[in-house]
Motif scaffolding. Sequence first.
Motif, mmCIF file in Angstrom:
data_model
loop_
_atom_site.group_PDB
_atom_site.id
_atom_site.type_symbol
_atom_site.label_atom_id
_atom_site.label_comp_id
_atom_site.label_asym_id
_atom_site.label_seq_id
_atom_site.Cartn_x
_atom_site.Cartn_y
_atom_site.Cartn_z
ATOM 1 N N ASN A 1 0.720 -1.443 0.036
ATOM 2 C CA ASN A 1 0.077 0.102 0.134
ATOM 3 C C ASN A 1 1.024 1.169 -0.215
ATOM 4 O O ASN A 1 0.459 2.123 0.527
ATOM 5 N N ILE A 2 2.176 1.237 -0.750
ATOM 6 C CA ILE A 2 2.879 2.364 -0.764
ATOM 7 C C ILE A 2 3.230 2.552 -2.268
ATOM 8 O O ILE A 2 4.125 2.219 -2.764
ATOM 9 N N ARG B 1 19.081 0.553 4.609
ATOM 10 C CA ARG B 1 18.499 1.841 4.595
ATOM 11 C C ARG B 1 19.864 2.821 4.191
ATOM 12 O O ARG B 1 20.870 2.695 4.509
ATOM 13 N N ASN B 2 19.260 3.837 3.231
ATOM 14 C CA ASN B 2 20.200 4.933 2.892
ATOM 15 C C ASN B 2 20.219 5.825 4.367
ATOM 16 O O ASN B 2 19.330 6.893 4.190
ATOM 17 N N ARG C 1 8.026 6.443 1.228
ATOM 18 C CA ARG C 1 9.257 5.811 0.633
ATOM 19 C C ARG C 1 10.580 6.792 0.916
ATOM 20 O O ARG C 1 11.454 6.301 0.755
ATOM 21 N N ASP C 2 10.127 8.010 1.034
ATOM 22 C CA ASP C 2 11.283 8.789 1.841
ATOM 23 C C ASP C 2 11.786 8.208 3.070
ATOM 24 O O ASP C 2 13.043 8.298 3.133
ATOM 25 N N ILE C 3 11.027 7.863 4.011
ATOM 26 C CA ILE C 3 11.438 7.378 5.322
ATOM 27 C C ILE C 3 12.186 6.354 5.317
ATOM 28 O O ILE C 3 13.085 5.952 6.246
ATOM 29 N N GLN C 4 11.796 5.485 4.311
ATOM 30 C CA GLN C 4 12.412 4.193 4.184
ATOM 31 C C GLN C 4 13.241 4.113 2.805
ATOM 32 O O GLN C 4 13.365 3.144 2.126
ATOM 33 N N GLY D 1 0.726 4.656 15.716
ATOM 34 C CA GLY D 1 1.557 4.953 14.747
ATOM 35 C C GLY D 1 1.387 4.842 13.345
ATOM 36 O O GLY D 1 0.394 3.887 13.133
ATOM 37 N N TYR D 2 1.883 5.393 12.533
ATOM 38 C CA TYR D 2 1.467 5.408 10.978
ATOM 39 C C TYR D 2 2.323 4.487 10.235
ATOM 40 O O TYR D 2 3.508 4.728 10.089
ATOM 41 N N PHE D 3 1.833 3.423 9.519
ATOM 42 C CA PHE D 3 2.508 2.576 8.710
ATOM 43 C C PHE D 3 1.439 2.228 7.528
ATOM 44 O O PHE D 3 0.405 1.817 7.758
ATOM 45 N N PRO D 4 1.447 2.616 6.106
ATOM 46 C CA PRO D 4 0.668 2.535 5.119
ATOM 47 C C PRO D 4 0.109 1.074 5.033
ATOM 48 O O PRO D 4 -1.021 0.963 4.704
ATOM 49 N N PHE D 5 0.714 0.134 5.675
ATOM 50 C CA PHE D 5 0.293 -1.145 5.477
ATOM 51 C C PHE D 5 -0.420 -1.798 6.819
ATOM 52 O O PHE D 5 -0.662 -3.144 6.717
ATOM 53 N N VAL D 6 -0.811 -1.083 7.411
ATOM 54 C CA VAL D 6 -1.674 -1.343 8.494
ATOM 55 C C VAL D 6 -2.751 -0.499 9.056
ATOM 56 O O VAL D 6 -2.386 0.789 8.784
ATOM 57 N N GLU D 7 -3.776 -0.678 9.487
ATOM 58 C CA GLU D 7 -4.989 0.210 9.953
ATOM 59 C C GLU D 7 -5.701 -0.664 10.883
ATOM 60 O O GLU D 7 -6.385 -1.419 10.520
#
Length: 339
Positions: free
Chosen positions: A143-144, A196-197, A151-154, A248-254
């Motif tokens: 879901n990203i 990670r960068n 994508r920036d954070i990761q 906490g926000y993660f696009p793949f959970v809700e």
Amino acid sequence: MKDQLTKLKDQAVKEFKKSNVLDDLKKLQTKYLGRKGELTKVLRQVKDLAEAERPKIGQYANQIKGELEVLIKDIEYELKQKSGAQKEELIDVTLPGTKYQQGHLHPNTIVQRQLEEVFKNMGFMVLEGPELESEYYNFEALNIPPSHPARDIQDTFYIKNKPGLLMRAHTSNQQVRAIEKYGVPLRAVFPGRVFRNEATDASHETTFYQLEGLMIDKDISVTHLIASMKAMLKGILKKDVEVRLRPGYFPFVEPGFEVDVSCLICGGQGCSVCKQTGWVEMVGSGLVHPNVIKAGGLDSKEWSGFAFGLGLTRLVMLKYGIDDIRLLQSGDLRFLNQF
Ligand code: DAH
């Protein structure tokens, strides 16, 4: 007779010492100590002596025999060493051996295996997956979409001239892969190395380890998630630790949660590892987003689940009181030999 024996001994010693090849030595050995040897002859005569003399002379003759035998062995050893011949014959098997240094498991591996045990006992499979991953499984399936700020954070490492390929930024890449491969209901954990960068410091590295968990079944709720997190932390830290759940926000959970553990390094006082907050972010978690369930080819009305991503490296640091993440990959034996 005693004098005769002493003379014989002196003569033998002189001759033995002169021999500088093994063959000569052997000949001399026969000459004096052989069945028909000089000393043997004298020994045979002992029985004809007067009874009073017999034990004394007998003892003396045997003593000489012993001394000569030792001398022969010594000369033989020296000659063999000099000639360097048949080295294997010279090995003294009674000497202590050379100790080989034995390695041991890296602290990451120790903790990873302990975690795997905890989850296997709860019926989870342990699966591994690719570190070189497609953008799809690392992002889109979770879901990203391409324009998503997550994508920036990761941000991670992309492969030159290979669009769509990257080093996985998290073990969440395994979620949809596992649903596709094993179907549902599903319980699995995915330990592994992620990238990670990042600018490195005491708590950031470009390469570290996570352990992801996924459970898909019917009617899965936050209760299942919390119970599993508690079992995991207790199983690994072997004590009741203070845990804090934050949204906490993660696009793949809700909904999504951050599970923090009170910092065991500073006891909650604040240090470089917990960024002076007294808490260490340890797990990202939540109920699997319907879009991820759909990406796995499932009906999101029928199936639900929870997922979590544990910072395995962080946990190792907390468990062992390691205050700089860079030590873990340093290969420094002064550090590694402590485990
Ligand atoms: N993949 C996330 C990260 O690397 C961690 C994570 C958060 C994993 C929430 C999950 C989750 O499975 O539900 O930051």
